[in-house]
Scaffold this active site. Structure first.
Site, PDB file in Angstrom:
ATOM      1  N   CYS A 188       0.936  -1.068   0.200  1.00  0.00           N
ATOM      2  CA  CYS A 188       0.021   0.081   0.001  1.00  0.00           C
ATOM      3  C   CYS A 188       0.945   1.143  -0.172  1.00  0.00           C
ATOM      4  CB  CYS A 188      -0.920  -0.092   1.193  1.00  0.00           C
ATOM      5  SG  CYS A 188      -2.358   1.057   0.829  1.00  0.00           S
TER       6      CYS A 188
ATOM      7  N   HIS B  64      -3.629  -5.205  -0.143  1.00  0.00           N
ATOM      8  CA  HIS B  64      -3.154  -5.601   1.401  1.00  0.00           C
ATOM      9  C   HIS B  64      -3.161  -6.976   1.144  1.00  0.00           C
ATOM     10  CE1 HIS B  64      -3.042  -1.937   3.745  1.00  0.00           C
ATOM     11  NE2 HIS B  64      -3.900  -1.576   2.697  1.00  0.00           N
TER      12      HIS B  64
ATOM     13  N   GLU C 115      -1.982  -9.179   3.619  1.00  0.00           N
ATOM     14  CA  GLU C 115      -2.481  -9.556   4.927  1.00  0.00           C
ATOM     15  C   GLU C 115      -3.872  -9.507   5.108  1.00  0.00           C
ATOM     16  OE1 GLU C 115      -2.475  -4.921   5.314  1.00  0.00           O
ATOM     17  OE2 GLU C 115      -1.407  -6.447   4.119  1.00  0.00           O
TER      18      GLU C 115
END
Length: 177
Positions: A6, A110, A112
């Site tokens: 990001c 993202h 994650e």
């Protein structure tokens, strides 16, 4: 190796329109507000249309959804900037959502927060960073490779694959908003 997530991808460019900041200038171009977006911030699931193969996306289906939260994206400038582009996404207009060259990877989304697909991408990047082939786990691959076959780079400055602990500590993950 470096993995920018990001904001970590956005900082690779020369400057940002978000606050006029000068950034790392690794990639020619700047971070700009998403053009033609139906809503900002861009929050939710979308796909990355890859422009070329890279070990980070080994085994990731072309139509896989990943999670985005952002209002700005990097906009490469010139042939050198364009050569970094690994993937693009559409949210109104198209924007660069993945970059890679040498031992640098940047993801606008993202991983994650992207479930099993995101974990696969993170695992691929770590395997690539330690010199393992993401498709097999064999320690034949090497960080710094730009293509799936790995003809364009070396494991490190000395050409040796790094042990897992050391390489994992060297992978920088930047994430914000």
């Amino acid at each position: 190796p470096f993995l920018g997530v990001c904001l970590g991808l956005q900082l690779l460019f020369e400057a940002s329109d978000e606050d006029g900041a000068r950034t790392l200038a690794v990639i020619p171009g700047r971070t700009v507000r998403l053009a033609g977006a139906p809503a900002l911030p861009h929050i939710g699931w979308n796909q990355v249309e890859r422009t070329r193969p890279h070990p980070a996306f080994e085994g990731v289906p072309d139509d896989a959804d990943v999670y985005f939260v952002h209002s700005f994206a990097g906009e490469p400038r010139g042939a050198d900037g364009g050569s970094w582009v690994l993937g693009e996404t559409e949210h109104g207009a198209r924007f660069v959502s993945a970059v890679a060259r040498g031992n640098v990877v940047g993801l606008q989304f993202h991983p994650e927060r992207s479930g099993a697909i995101g974990l696969r991408i993170l695992d691929n990047v770590l395997r690539w960073a330690v010199g393992s082939d993401p498709s097999t786990g064999d320690r034949e691959g090497a960080a710094g490779r730009d293509d799936e076959a790995g003809r364009d780079g070396e494991a490190g400055r000395d050409g040796k694959a790094r042990p897992g602990g050391e390489a994992a500590r060297r992978v920088a993950i930047g994430s914000a908003r």
